[in-house]
Design a protein around this motif. Structure first.
Motif, mmCIF file in Angstrom:
data_model
loop_
_atom_site.group_PDB
_atom_site.id
_atom_site.type_symbol
_atom_site.label_atom_id
_atom_site.label_comp_id
_atom_site.label_asym_id
_atom_site.label_seq_id
_atom_site.Cartn_x
_atom_site.Cartn_y
_atom_site.Cartn_z
ATOM 1 N N SER A 102 82.454 85.360 84.822
ATOM 2 C CA SER A 102 81.452 86.419 84.746
ATOM 3 C C SER A 102 80.920 86.526 83.327
ATOM 4 O O SER A 102 81.556 86.073 82.364
ATOM 5 C CB SER A 102 82.059 87.760 85.178
ATOM 6 O OG SER A 102 83.010 88.203 84.235
ATOM 7 N N ASP A 150 90.299 92.448 92.376
ATOM 8 C CA ASP A 150 89.815 93.035 91.134
ATOM 9 C C ASP A 150 88.903 92.102 90.347
ATOM 10 O O ASP A 150 88.474 92.438 89.237
ATOM 11 C CB ASP A 150 91.000 93.441 90.247
ATOM 12 C CG ASP A 150 91.911 92.258 89.935
ATOM 13 O OD1 ASP A 150 91.802 91.231 90.644
ATOM 14 O OD2 ASP A 150 92.719 92.361 88.988
ATOM 15 N N ASP A 159 85.570 90.365 89.146
ATOM 16 C CA ASP A 159 84.164 90.772 89.086
ATOM 17 C C ASP A 159 83.288 89.564 89.400
ATOM 18 O O ASP A 159 83.256 88.591 88.643
ATOM 19 C CB ASP A 159 83.846 91.310 87.689
ATOM 20 C CG ASP A 159 82.423 91.854 87.596
ATOM 21 O OD1 ASP A 159 81.740 91.910 88.631
ATOM 22 O OD2 ASP A 159 82.008 92.225 86.484
ATOM 23 N N THR A 184 79.991 89.645 89.792
ATOM 24 C CA THR A 184 78.599 89.878 89.393
ATOM 25 C C THR A 184 78.168 88.862 88.340
ATOM 26 O O THR A 184 78.853 88.688 87.333
ATOM 27 C CB THR A 184 78.440 91.300 88.830
ATOM 28 O OG1 THR A 184 78.949 92.238 89.773
ATOM 29 C CG2 THR A 184 76.986 91.601 88.552
ATOM 30 N N GLU A 190 73.308 85.500 91.289
ATOM 31 C CA GLU A 190 74.363 86.106 92.118
ATOM 32 C C GLU A 190 74.737 85.202 93.293
ATOM 33 O O GLU A 190 74.637 85.580 94.450
ATOM 34 C CB GLU A 190 73.907 87.479 92.632
ATOM 35 C CG GLU A 190 73.387 88.419 91.562
ATOM 36 C CD GLU A 190 74.484 88.847 90.589
ATOM 37 O OE1 GLU A 190 75.660 88.475 90.809
ATOM 38 O OE2 GLU A 190 74.167 89.530 89.606
ATOM 39 N N PRO A 210 77.383 95.062 94.115
ATOM 40 C CA PRO A 210 78.475 95.712 93.365
ATOM 41 C C PRO A 210 77.955 96.405 92.111
ATOM 42 O O PRO A 210 77.011 95.920 91.473
ATOM 43 C CB PRO A 210 79.411 94.542 93.033
ATOM 44 C CG PRO A 210 78.596 93.312 93.178
ATOM 45 C CD PRO A 210 77.534 93.600 94.177
ATOM 46 N N ASP A 211 78.571 97.534 91.796
ATOM 47 C CA ASP A 211 78.166 98.258 90.584
ATOM 48 C C ASP A 211 79.199 98.129 89.472
ATOM 49 O O ASP A 211 79.001 98.645 88.369
ATOM 50 C CB ASP A 211 77.912 99.735 90.892
ATOM 51 C CG ASP A 211 79.156 100.462 91.382
ATOM 52 O OD1 ASP A 211 80.222 99.808 91.477
ATOM 53 O OD2 ASP A 211 79.059 101.666 91.672
ATOM 54 N N GLY A 212 80.325 97.455 89.769
ATOM 55 C CA GLY A 212 81.345 97.245 88.758
ATOM 56 C C GLY A 212 82.208 98.448 88.465
ATOM 57 O O GLY A 212 83.122 98.374 87.642
ATOM 58 N N THR A 230 83.572 96.407 93.387
ATOM 59 C CA THR A 230 83.327 95.154 92.673
ATOM 60 C C THR A 230 82.824 94.052 93.590
ATOM 61 O O THR A 230 82.576 92.938 93.135
ATOM 62 C CB THR A 230 84.612 94.667 91.974
ATOM 63 O OG1 THR A 230 85.649 94.516 92.957
ATOM 64 C CG2 THR A 230 85.062 95.652 90.912
ATOM 65 N N ASN A 246 70.167 99.080 93.224
ATOM 66 C CA ASN A 246 71.438 98.389 93.351
ATOM 67 C C ASN A 246 71.679 97.947 94.789
ATOM 68 O O ASN A 246 72.809 97.739 95.194
ATOM 69 C CB ASN A 246 72.593 99.292 92.890
ATOM 70 C CG ASN A 246 73.734 98.460 92.336
ATOM 71 O OD1 ASN A 246 73.518 97.468 91.647
ATOM 72 N ND2 ASN A 246 74.945 98.850 92.662
#
Length: 431
Positions: free
Chosen positions: A35, A51, A53, A55, A203, A244-246, A250, A301
Motif C-alpha cells: 500500500s 487488517d 489495507d 487501498t 484499486e 474502504p475508508d481505512g 478496510t 467513497n
C-alpha cells in the motif's frame, strides 16, 4: 502427511496442498502487494489478512499473460506458501506442478531451476489444467469416462482456453485460445468506473472484488441495455459498492445485496414497460423499509454500477465489440472441436466442461449454451457441465493424479535433471 506437494500456479491465485486431500491447504493471490502508506511488501496470504489495507495497493506479479516472467518474485511467493502455510520440506517432497499450455522452453528452464536448485525438490511432475479437469470429472461422472474425451473450457486469469482432451491427454493441436481473462475484465471495469464516477485505476484488488460480487452475464443484452436506458434512477441493475475508508472498514463491500440481485427477478418474456413498473414498486417498498439498507454517508467513497455489470463479462462472448480481433467464446469452442477428428465431434459437444473463476458469473452457462447451439449441427447434442468449484477443479485433479500408484514413474528426479538438463528430462511430459 503426504510427501507430494500439488501446486496449481495460476496467474491470479496459487492453489497449494498435499496429494490425496480433497481441498488445497492454501488458496492465495500469486503476487506481492504494497500500500502507499507502507514500505513493506505483503506476500500471498498476507494480502488477505483482515487488517491489511488494500487501498491503492501496488501489485507485482511473477506471471504476465500466463507465463513466468519474474522467477525472483515467484520464489518469494512459493517460499511463503511452502514454509509458512504448508510447512513442507521440499528436500523430502515431490512436486506436481500445473503449468500453462504451450509454456516456452526458456520459461520451463527457469521453472526447473526454481524447483530443483532453489527449493531442492526430490522429483517433479508437470501437468496441464485441461487433462487434470478431465481426470477429476471422469472420476465423478461415469458418462464422461464412457466417452473418454471432453472439451475443457478454462476461463482463467490471463486467458481462456478451449481444449479437447482424449484419454487424459490434451490434444495440443486442437487447443484454441482467447487472449483475455479475469485480469482483462477487471481492467475494463476499472476504466468504466474511473470514466463514469470515481478514479479507481490504482484499486486493482478492490475492483476485482466488486467484479466478483456484482457482475453477471446477460441473457438478452439488447433488452437489458434498453431497460437500463429507459428506467433511469429506477434501473434494476443499479447497485452501490462502498470503498474502504481505512477507519471503520478496510475492505470494500456491496451496500445492499438485495438491491444488487434485483436483476435476477426480471421476467424473461415481458415488455420493458412492465419491467420498469415492477422496479418502481420495488423501489417504493425499499423506501418503506429504510432499515434494510446500510445508511452510510461516505461522500465520494462509493460508486454505482448499472449496465457495467453485464457489459464487462460480455467481452468474453463478443471481444470484437472492444476492438479485439478475436472470435467470441462460442466460436472458439466450435473451432477447437472442428480441429479434431470428425468421429470425436458429437462426443466433444456433449461433454463440455466449464472451469476457471470467470465461469462463476451468474447465467454464464445458460448464455454460452444459447450462443453455441446455433453454431452446432442440429443432430448433435450440446451439453455444458459446470464444476462444483471451478477455482479448485484443477487442483483436485492434480491431487487425484499425485495420489495414484503410477505417479512416481511419471516424475523426473533431481538426479536426472542434474545429469541431462531441463529440456531432455522434460520430454517425458509430452510438452
Amino acid at each position: 502427511m503426504s510427501s507430494v506437494v500439488v501446486l496449481d500456479n495460476g496467474g491470479g491465485l496459487c492453489k497449494a496442498g498435499f496429494a490425496g486431500d480433497r481441498d488445497p491447504t492454501a488458496v492465495v493471490p500469486n503476487c506481492l502487494g504494497r500500500s502507499g502508506a507502507s514500505k513493506r511488501w505483503l506476500v500471498a496470504d498476507q494480502l488477505l489478512a483482515p487488517d491489511s489495507d488494500v487501498t491503492s495497493v501496488s501489485i507485482r506479479r511473477p506471471l504476465d499473460r500466463g507465463y513466468l516472467v519474474n522467477p525472483d518474485l515467484q520464489r518469494e511467493v512459493w517460499d511463503r506458501i511452502l514454509r509458512s502455510l504448508l510447512r513442507a520440506d521440499p528436500a523430502h517432497s515431490s512436486l506436481l506442478l500445473v503449468e500453462p499450455l504451450f509454456n516456452p522452453p526458456s520459461v520451463q528452464r527457469a521453472t526447473d531451476e526454481l524447483i530443483f536448485e532453489d527449493f531442492g525438490f526430490q522429483s517433479l511432475c508437470v501437468a496441464d489444467s485441461p487433462s487434470l479437469i478431465h481426470l477429476y470429472e471422469a472420476s465423478r461422472r461415469p458418462c464422461l469416462s464412457q466417452y473418454c474425451c471432453s472439451l475443457v473450457v478454462d476461463c482463467g486469469f490471463s486467458f481462456i482456453h478451449a481444449a479437447p482432451v482424449l484419454h487424459n491427454f490434451t490434444l495440443n493441436y486442437g487447443v484454441r485460445r482467447l487472449d483475455l481473462g479475469g485480469k482483462a475484465l477487471t481492467n475494463y471495469l476499472k476504466e468504466l468506473v474511473s470514466y463514469r464516477s470515481v478514479n479507481v485505476m490504482d484499486e486493482t484488488l478492490i475492483i476485482d472484488h466488486a467484479k466478483e460480487q456484482l457482475c453477471f452475464v446477460s441473457l438478452d443484452v439488447a433488452r437489458d441495455l434498453e431497460l437500463a436506458r429507459k428506467s433511469g434512477e429506477d434501473n434494476p441493475f443499479r447497485c452501490t459498492y462502498v470503498l474502504p475508508d481505512g477507519v471503520t472498514h478496510t475492505k470494500g463491500y456491496v451496500k445492499d445485496m438485495e438491491e444488487a440481485r434485483r436483476y435476477l427477478s426480471l421476467p424473461s418474456q415481458s415488455t420493458i414497460n412492465q419491467s420498469v413498473a415492477n422496479e418502481e414498486l420495488d423501489c417504493q417498498e425499499n423506501a418503506k423499509r429504510p432499515e434494510a439498507r446500510r445508511q452510510i454517508d461516505l461522500t465520494k467513497n462509493e460508486f454505482s454500477l448499472t449496465n457495467e455489470r453485464f457489459l464487462v463479462p460480455e467481452m468474453i462472448f463478443h471481444p470484437s465489440d472492444l476492438g479485439m480481433n478475436q472470435a467470441g467464446l462460442a466460436e472458439c469452442i466450435v473451432r477447437a472441436v472442428q480441429s479434431c477428428h470428425p468421429q470425436l465431434h458429437p462426443q466433444l459437444f456433449e461433454s463440455i466442461i466449464l472451469t476457471g473463476g470467470s465461469t462463476l458469473f451468474p447465467q454464464f452457462r445458460e448464455r454460452l449454451e444459447r450462443e453455441l447451439r446455433p453454431l452446432v449441427r442440429d443432430d448433435y447434442k450440446v451439453k455444458i457441465a459446470t464444476q462444483e468449484d471451478p477455482i479448485l477443479g484443477v487442483w483436485r485433479g492434480g491431487s487425484l493424479l499425485a495420489s495414484s500408484p503410477d505417479f512416481e514413474s511419471m516424475c523426473i528426479t533431481k538426479l536426472e535433471y542434474e545429469e541431462i538438463g531441463s529440456a531432455r528430462s522434460r520430454r517425458r511430459f509430452f510438452h
